[in-house]
Design a protein around this motif. Structure first.
Motif, PDB file in Angstrom:
ATOM      1  N   ASP A  75       0.855  -1.186   0.000  1.00  0.00           N
ATOM      2  CA  ASP A  75       0.000   0.000   0.000  1.00  0.00           C
ATOM      3  C   ASP A  75       0.891   1.235   0.000  1.00  0.00           C
ATOM      4  N   LEU A  76       0.906   1.942  -1.117  1.00  0.00           N
ATOM      5  CA  LEU A  76       1.672   3.184  -1.266  1.00  0.00           C
ATOM      6  C   LEU A  76       0.733   4.327  -1.611  1.00  0.00           C
ATOM      7  N   SER A  77      -0.450   4.323  -1.050  1.00  0.00           N
ATOM      8  CA  SER A  77      -1.432   5.367  -1.333  1.00  0.00           C
ATOM      9  C   SER A  77      -0.923   6.718  -0.858  1.00  0.00           C
ATOM     10  N   LEU A 119      -2.878  -4.697  -3.988  1.00  0.00           N
ATOM     11  CA  LEU A 119      -2.099  -3.518  -4.369  1.00  0.00           C
ATOM     12  C   LEU A 119      -2.987  -2.288  -4.234  1.00  0.00           C
ATOM     13  N   LEU A 120      -2.540  -1.315  -3.437  1.00  0.00           N
ATOM     14  CA  LEU A 120      -3.298  -0.093  -3.196  1.00  0.00           C
ATOM     15  C   LEU A 120      -2.421   1.109  -3.550  1.00  0.00           C
ATOM     16  N   VAL A 121      -2.845   1.828  -4.574  1.00  0.00           N
ATOM     17  CA  VAL A 121      -2.104   3.008  -5.046  1.00  0.00           C
ATOM     18  C   VAL A 121      -3.057   4.189  -5.212  1.00  0.00           C
ATOM     19  N   ALA A 122      -3.998   4.338  -4.294  1.00  0.00           N
ATOM     20  CA  ALA A 122      -4.932   5.458  -4.357  1.00  0.00           C
ATOM     21  C   ALA A 122      -4.208   6.767  -4.058  1.00  0.00           C
ATOM     22  N   LEU A 123      -4.776   7.869  -4.579  1.00  0.00           N
ATOM     23  CA  LEU A 123      -4.242   9.204  -4.335  1.00  0.00           C
ATOM     24  C   LEU A 123      -2.812   9.351  -4.831  1.00  0.00           C
ATOM     25  N   CYS A 124      -2.482   8.653  -5.897  1.00  0.00           N
ATOM     26  CA  CYS A 124      -1.168   8.782  -6.535  1.00  0.00           C
ATOM     27  C   CYS A 124      -1.374   9.521  -7.857  1.00  0.00           C
ATOM     28  N   PRO A 125      -1.126  10.834  -7.923  1.00  0.00           N
ATOM     29  CA  PRO A 125      -1.488  11.627  -9.109  1.00  0.00           C
ATOM     30  C   PRO A 125      -0.636  11.358 -10.340  1.00  0.00           C
ATOM     31  N   ASN A 126       0.482  10.637 -10.191  1.00  0.00           N
ATOM     32  CA  ASN A 126       1.363  10.400 -11.335  1.00  0.00           C
ATOM     33  C   ASN A 126       1.099   9.069 -12.038  1.00  0.00           C
ATOM     34  N   ILE A 127       0.070   8.351 -11.634  1.00  0.00           N
ATOM     35  CA  ILE A 127      -0.261   7.062 -12.250  1.00  0.00           C
ATOM     36  C   ILE A 127      -1.358   7.277 -13.287  1.00  0.00           C
ATOM     37  N   THR A 128      -1.232   6.640 -14.431  1.00  0.00           N
ATOM     38  CA  THR A 128      -2.209   6.752 -15.508  1.00  0.00           C
ATOM     39  C   THR A 128      -2.939   5.423 -15.689  1.00  0.00           C
ATOM     40  N   ASP A 187      -6.806  -0.938  -5.507  1.00  0.00           N
ATOM     41  CA  ASP A 187      -7.409   0.360  -5.223  1.00  0.00           C
ATOM     42  C   ASP A 187      -6.649   1.425  -5.996  1.00  0.00           C
ATOM     43  N   CYS A 188      -7.349   2.035  -6.953  1.00  0.00           N
ATOM     44  CA  CYS A 188      -6.752   3.081  -7.789  1.00  0.00           C
ATOM     45  C   CYS A 188      -7.508   4.389  -7.636  1.00  0.00           C
ATOM     46  N   GLY A 189      -8.126   4.612  -6.509  1.00  0.00           N
ATOM     47  CA  GLY A 189      -8.941   5.794  -6.312  1.00  0.00           C
ATOM     48  C   GLY A 189      -8.169   7.091  -6.487  1.00  0.00           C
ATOM     49  N   MET A 190      -8.783   8.062  -7.160  1.00  0.00           N
ATOM     50  CA  MET A 190      -8.224   9.404  -7.376  1.00  0.00           C
ATOM     51  C   MET A 190      -6.890   9.372  -8.124  1.00  0.00           C
ATOM     52  N   THR A 191      -6.719   8.432  -9.012  1.00  0.00           N
ATOM     53  CA  THR A 191      -5.502   8.405  -9.825  1.00  0.00           C
ATOM     54  C   THR A 191      -5.761   8.979 -11.217  1.00  0.00           C
TER      55      THR A 191
END
Length: 572
Positions: free
Chosen positions: A362-364, A387-396, A414-418
């Protein structure tokens, strides 16, 4: 002369004041020791008990004396009916009472009930109601004693104005209490902690939940003394730890530690060699002066058996990650570093190099990009399931699509707000992270194609830059599309036969209608594959596939009848 009838049982009073009312001094027994009736004008028809008998009758006078439950044994039943006889109860072994063929009965005046029935009813009562039930009659009092004595786990809500002595009197009734959860609506201080330590000498698990408006005033020294004194404590979970300041934890038995709302810790010492899981959640304040790099370094050196680590702080940085990798925790399986905006792809490379057996990552809230996702896919294809990467603005969307294709064991993502549009604004509040779009703003009209056989939960909440979504996930049962306001209904395809929950809060009405239509069509197509026929005797209709070689669904292999799958669409 007519014999006097027993006085009716007085109505129960409210707690906790009734618990501390004084009782008058009892100068002797005014009831018959054989049948329990008043002695005045009474001639007992029962023979006197033998001197070597160990049986004992419970009378109404016994309510003034706390008798050890181990001394109470069943009285042998007489051949002649004795409707007014109060039977003693055996509480030494609960299973022995419940499984006995000759079940003991409790007399409540109007009738008799087996102890097993009273036990099953009263053990479902909350603590306050159980205390009230104990004042109804002697039989209920003894059953309540049995329940308190056998209780191994208690969950108590401490409301405002409740005295510490009342909580202690409740906890002291539970001789076998091992797990305690306190929901604090009042303030938590050292007095309450000392009460727990005194009333629960063998406690194994303690959880303290702080409600809104309550304050946890426990300091680090008080917490350290409590942990050191409790030789059996294995789990400690505490909220509202903003007043700790510093702490020194020494324990050979503690294996799980959860502390939340931490702030500006000046000193942290962990001497917990058997610690298996740690969760440290810091407050969302920018003036936090905690040195996380030093804390993680001490944690890694003194707790070699750590398997699960969760740290949430705005102060997380690449140096803290390097301290973690230097510890070389060989058993680490779950790693969660949340809200660290200074965690980059270099941090991912360091984690991947040292810990190649992670099952959860988890690297949210970090600054990792698609390159970091690529490194994760190269290192953890055979182990990573969440795998949780929510709130990561540099992921497409390309990085998300690549990750799902390269991680075959993935069950939760979890890809929320990406995938956000350029107009996305993130407002500040007390419970959410403050994030504003930085140098890399995603473009609109991003497409996402996911085909995965093991994925069960997918979260795309807040992905306002997503306009096309194609899912082919036969095991997916939970999909979060909250605030996906730009998703076009014509570009939505859900090929998920086991989908049970779809969250669509904040979406357009046309999109919600499209989701409901596709879900209902999937259920109808599943049922249409089977024809309904009656059995040879015409007794009932059963579902039979058109082709006997056709594989039956996994969820209903033991039944001939195919049940209609229902999916819930949450819109508010």
């Amino acid at each position: 002369m007519h014999g006097h009838l027993p006085h009716p049982v007085p109505p129960t009073t409210t707690f906790p004041d009734a618990m501390f009312s004084k009782k008058g001094k009892r100068r002797g027994s005014y009831n018959c020791g054989r049948c329990g009736l008043p002695k005045k004008g009474h001639v007992c028809h029962l023979p006197p008990p033998s001197t070597d008998s160990t049986s004992r009758s419970v009378t109404p006078d016994d309510s003034a004396v706390i008798t050890p439950l181990s001394e109470l044994v069943p009285v042998k039943r007489h051949h002649q009916p004795c409707p007014n006889l109060r039977r003693a109860l055996s509480f030494d072994d609960v299973n022995e009472v419940l499984e006995s063929d000759d079940d003991v009965e409790v007399d409540f005046g109007s009738g008799k009930l087996p102890v097993s029935c009273v036990w099953e009813v009263m053990r479902r009562l909350p603590p306050v109601d159980l205390l009230s039930a104990a004042k109804v009659c002697t039989g209920w009092r003894d059953v309540s004693r049995m329940i308190w004595k056998a209780a191994e786990e208690v969950r108590v809500r401490v409301r405002k104005g409740i005295r510490v002595g009342f909580v202690g009197s409740v906890l002291q009734k539970c001789h076998k209490l091992g797990r305690l959860t306190l929901i604090m609506e009042s303030d938590m201080d050292s007095t309450m902690l000392a009460c727990i330590a005194f009333a629960c000498p063998n406690i194994e698990s303690l959880e303290i939940v702080m409600c809104a408006g309550s304050i946890n005033r426990i300091t680090g020294d008080e917490l350290g003394r409590f942990v050191a004194d409790k030789r059996c404590l294995t789990t400690l979970k505490m909220e509202g730890c903003s007043n700790l300041g510093s702490f020194i934890l020494c324990s050979n038995t503690l294996s799980t530690l959860w502390l939340s709302d931490l702030h500006s810790l000046s000193k942290m010492v962990f001497n917990v060699p058997n610690l298996n899981e740690v969760s440290l959640d810091f407050s969302r304040q920018e003036n936090d002066s905690t040195d996380l790099a030093s804390m993680i370094d001490v944690l890694g050196r003194t707790c070699p058996k750590l398997q699960n680590i969760h740290i949430a702080s705005l102060q997380l940085s690449h140096s803290a990650v390097l301290s973690l990798t230097a510890a070389n925790l060989r058993g680490l399986r779950m790693l969660s570093l949340v809200l660290g905006s200074e965690i980059t792809d270099a941090s991912v490379a360091a984690i991947s190099k040292c810990y190649s057996n992670l099952e959860l990552l988890d690297l949210s809230g970090s600054s990792i990009s698609d390159s970091g996702l690529g490194m994760i896919c190269n290192v953890f294809p055979e182990t990573l399931t969440r795998l949780l990467v929510a709130l990561c603005p540099n992921i497409t969307s390309s990085g998300i699509q690549f990750a799902t294709a390269q991680l075959p064991l993935l069950e939760l993502m979890d890809c929320g707000m990406t995938i956000c549009d350029s107009d996305a604004q993130f407002e500040k509040n007390d419970s959410e992270l403050q994030i504003s779009p930085n140098s890399k703003l995603h473009l609109m009209q991003q497409k996402l194609f996911i085909k995965h056989t093991q994925l069960k939960k997918l979260s795309l909440w807040g992905c306002s830059g997503l306009d096309s979504l194609y899912l082919s996930c036969p095991n997916l049962n939970d999909l979060n599309l909250n605030s996906c306001k730009n998703l076009v209904p014509e570009n939505l395809v859900l090929q998920c036969s086991k989908l049970e929950h779809v969250h669509a809060i904040g979406c357009e009405d046309v999109l919600i209608q499209a989701v409901q239509t596709q879900v209902s069509d999937a259920s109808a197509s599943l049922e249409s594959r089977y024809s309904c026929k009656r059995m040879a005797d015409g007794s009932k209709r059963v579902g039979i596939p058109f082709s006997f070689s056709q594989q039956m669904p996994d969820y209903d292999k033991t039944s001939w009848k195919i049940r209609k799958r229902r999916c819930t669409v949450v819109v508010e």
